[in-house]
Design an enzyme around this catalytic site. Structure first.
Site, PDB file in Angstrom:
ATOM      1  N   LYS A  13       0.179  -0.946  15.092  1.00 44.56           N
ATOM      2  CA  LYS A  13       1.580  -1.047  15.510  1.00 44.56           C
ATOM      3  C   LYS A  13       1.959  -2.284  16.326  1.00 44.56           C
ATOM      4  CE  LYS A  13       2.999   2.695  13.573  1.00 44.56           C
ATOM      5  NZ  LYS A  13       3.580   2.496  12.244  1.00 44.56           N
ATOM      6  N   PRO A  63      -5.189  -0.685  18.493  1.00 40.09           N
ATOM      7  CA  PRO A  63      -4.873  -1.091  17.115  1.00 40.09           C
ATOM      8  C   PRO A  63      -5.008   0.005  16.061  1.00 40.09           C
ATOM      9  CG  PRO A  63      -7.007  -1.953  17.774  1.00 40.09           C
ATOM     10  CD  PRO A  63      -6.415  -1.310  18.993  1.00 40.09           C
ATOM     11  N   HIS A  72       0.836  -1.214   0.000  1.00 39.08           N
ATOM     12  CA  HIS A  72       0.000   0.000   0.000  1.00 39.08           C
ATOM     13  C   HIS A  72       0.862   1.251   0.000  1.00 39.08           C
ATOM     14  CE1 HIS A  72      -4.101  -1.700   1.250  1.00 39.08           C
ATOM     15  NE2 HIS A  72      -3.352  -2.683   0.823  1.00 39.08           N
TER      16      HIS A  72
END
Ligand code: APR
Ligand code: PHB
Length: 388
Positions: free
Chosen positions: A293, A289, A72
């Site tokens: 990480k 979340p 991405h």
């Protein structure tokens, strides 16, 4: 039995540590409480920083990750009913993130370790660590109805947030920082194509939502819910209509393959070492979340620990072991800050503080219009530099 490094826990931290030690000729034994099937099917987050992928590459465990992972270059922030693209690569000199389910990474590392004939024991009971403040720490456990013991030079506590290693450290020797959030995430896995090529993080009056993916045909979707949310109150229809309101009508529905509620917390235990016991990953710290990480922090800890253990076993002394905790915590706290920031910015707070609400809206608006602010987000999201 004896080994150089006894590793408690076969999650990303324990498995990667074992593999990187093996590459350096250091022996390890991995002990895992759950079954292989259980750890391979446990659905967790799935986003890897650029440096995490490079680390897995160097460790020789990224073959399938490169084939099946989705690279991405950007993400979308959605608020006020509008999408705003964050050009991660453009803002960070070409860095990317990769979507690859954590349990897929775990499967790959288990297969590699077992194929090499290296010790990894599943379904061990009553794991306990002893003499951790001495130069000869020991692990005991029960396996197949028998008591077992392992003498080690060093123990790595990679047994996650609910493991036994952190609680084995005398409480007076630890300082704990803990923050619970007044919300959780209801997550689903759905057999439906992702709503867009990139992740969508949405702030909506109903609450936060996130559209992510596992492949071109499987979506992973999350929506903010109560910390004690009763899953049985959420029919598939109710989940889809909540997601569509928050994410937009272009969201395609599909059969729900799995659902669950994930609690949100920020937690750090300091220091990350006591004597010859070293904590890594979730055993030492938890992040909400929102910043994606958790697994990345575990990988960063392992890099530092491998470096320190390599020096120690090569007879170069304990200086790097002594620096382990401070070196890790320096990055851990920066990542805590980012995860907390993303979380408070994008979630709905029911205690409705009208002033804070306006400040959050202003911050989002500023973010969308400022290259400086977007660069800060992007450089944290793709991953801060490693200490080693
Ligand atoms: N003995 C042996 N193994 C144990 C014990 C025990 N007493 N307690 C827990 N374990 C195992 C768990 O079953 C799990 O497989 O330790 C492993 C810890 O793995 P993770 O929880 O995945 O933690 P870690 O390797 O630090 O990876 C961090 O995991 O929870 C996610 O969001 C988190 O992505 C992050 C990543
Ligand atoms: C995921 O793909 O599961 C995921 C991605 C980004 C997040 C959290 C979870 O911030």
């Amino acid at each position: 039995m004896r080994t150089q490094v006894g590793i408690v826990g076969a999650g990303p931290a324990g498995l990667l540590l074992a593999q990187m030690l093996h590459q350096r000729g250091i022996d390890a034994v991995v002990l895992e409480a759950r079954s292989r099937a259980h750890v391979e099917s446990r659905i967790r987050a799935g986003l890897l920083e650029q440096g995490a992928v490079e680390t897995m590459d160097e460790a020789g465990v990224a073959g399938r990750l490169h084939r099946d992972g989705l690279v991405h270059h950007g993400l979308q922030l959605r608020f006020g009913g509008q999408g705003h693209r964050v050009d991660l690569s453009g803002l960070t000199g070409g860095k990317v993130v990769t979507i690859y389910g954590q349990q897929e990474a775990v499967k790959d590392m288990i297969a590699i370790r077992l194929a090499a004939g290296l010790p990894l024991h599943f379904e061990v009971d009553d794991v306990a660590v002893h003499d951790i403040a001495t130069a000869r720490p020991r692990i005991t456990w029960r396996q197949d109805g028998q008591d077992r013991a392992l003498d080690c030079d060093v123990i790595a506590g990679c047994d996650g947030f609910h493991g036994i290693c952190r609680p084995s450290i005398p409480p007076a020797a630890l300082t704990v920082f803990d923050r619970a959030y007044p919300f959780a995430w209801l997550g689903i896995l759905s057999r439906s194509p992702p709503m867009s090529e990139e992740l969508v993080y949405a702030r909506h009056a109903d609450g936060f939502a996130l559209a992510t993916m596992r492949s071109r045909s499987v979506s992973r979707l999350y929506l903010q819910c109560a910390p004690d949310e009763d899953l049985s109150a959420w029919s598939d229809d109710r989940i889809w209509s909540a997601l569509r309101r928050r994410l937009g009508d272009t969201l395609e529905e599909g059969p729900i393959l799995q659902k669950g509620v994930t609690a949100m917390r920020s937690f750090v235990a300091e220091p990350m070492r006591h004597g010859r016991l070293f904590l890594a990953g979730d055993a030492a710290h938890i992040v909400p979340p929102t910043g994606a990480k958790g697994m990345n922090l575990a990988i960063a800890d392992v890099r530092v620990l491998v470096c320190a253990l390599e020096a120690f076993f090569a007879g170069r002394g304990e200086a790097l072991m002594d620096a382990y905790s401070a070196t890790c915590l320096d990055r851990v706290w920066k990542v805590q800050r980012f995860s907390w920031w993303m979380t408070q910015l994008l979630h709905r707070y029911d205690d409705h503080d009208a002033f804070e609400e306006r400040v959050r809206m202003a911050e989002l608006d500023y973010l969308a219009g400022s290259t400086a602010a977007l660069t800060t987000l992007a450089e944290n999201y793709v991953g801060l530099p490693y200490a080693v």
